[in-house]
Write a protein that holds these residues in place. Sequence first.
Motif: not given
Length: 409
Positions: A76-101
């Motif tokens: 909770v105190t470490e730098t969070y590195y969002p996926t470099v090609w998908c860090w925008e809010s809507r993109g993260q929200t929409l893609l997670r169900p399809f990308i994650t196992s």
Amino acid sequence: MQRLAMDLRMLSRELSLYLEHQVRVGFFGSGVGLSLILGFSVAYACYYLSSIAKKPQLVTGGESFSRFLQDHCPVVTETYYPTVWCWESRGQTLLRPFITSKPPVQYRNELIKTADGGQISLDWFDNDNSMRYMDASTRPTILLLPGLTGTSKESYILHMIHLSEELGYRCVVFNNRGVAGENLLTPRTYCCANTEDLETVIHHVHSLYPSAPFLAAGVSMGGMLLLNYLGKIGSKTPLMAAATFSVGWNTFACSESLEKPLNWLLFNYYLTTCLQSSVNKHRHMFVKQVDMDHVMKAKSIREFDKRFTSVMFGYRTIDDYYTDASPSRRLTSVGIPVLCLNSVDDVFSPSHAIPIETAKQNPNVALVLTSYGGHIGFLEGIWPRQSTYMDRVFKQFVQAMVEHGHELS
């Protein structure tokens, strides 16, 4: 993740060497195009490292809880590195169900009765092969609450169970009435303001394993329900700690944000159709209470709640329901340690509605606020299939509370 930053720098350096020693001809017969690509890549890497990758904001109501998290939940105190090609809010929200196992999980289903004659479907992962907690009576138990129309089959729930399995814990998923395939026995569904079903489930699970450490984690609406329960009951709960993820703190602000044209198109209308589908399966149960034809014509979550949910639970107006459903108003009454992870770019829960000042008034509350991550997104890494930042927060927090929670008392 310092490793990702090093990977980006190494990538830029390797690309430069490749262009210098391997590429003789650039775009359209010259080296200009490749020089532009190199320049853009380096510029993007610099922008990402300086503006996108950031440490989360940790807001706590007490110094002891803050020190506890820094010592035992360092993520909770470490730098969070969002996926470099998908860090925008809507993109993260929409893609997670399809990308994650979706890790395979074998559930044991249990149907429990409620005071009004209804039934609740619980999906258990007993983890009887646990080597760390071989005695089932003392094996830590994690109660998981999915989102608005979610069930035990959601990828984020499966990930939490997989992580709990690694820790040796047992999990039980609370499926809201009528969404997991079970029959609806009474004309009643669920909402995040009414905590009666959750109280029934918590009492039932605790009665089965009274000697086991007992925690809960809620996602989105599940987190709202969990916080409303904790705010109502205070410290008189068998839960020793709880965590929430992507909670909508103020229902009015959530609704307003989701009704903006793009958000309505991407999220609101789809979720509305899911809600309509879930109640239409049991249409015959509601015909005496609500106008189901009118409900099925709703075009937004607010319209659905006005025509169905608020009526179902006896609220005079939709505003009365939304006021009662907002967990921010009960945060000061929470009586056990609670960690709440939100992204400030979450369109489901806009940043201006996050109760930062209220959280500072309760020593049991910690807000972890990332700059990016969307709604139940928190993707990280080049190809974020196996793990997310949210997963790491969940794992470290529940482990910290089970193994070191006594330090907070």
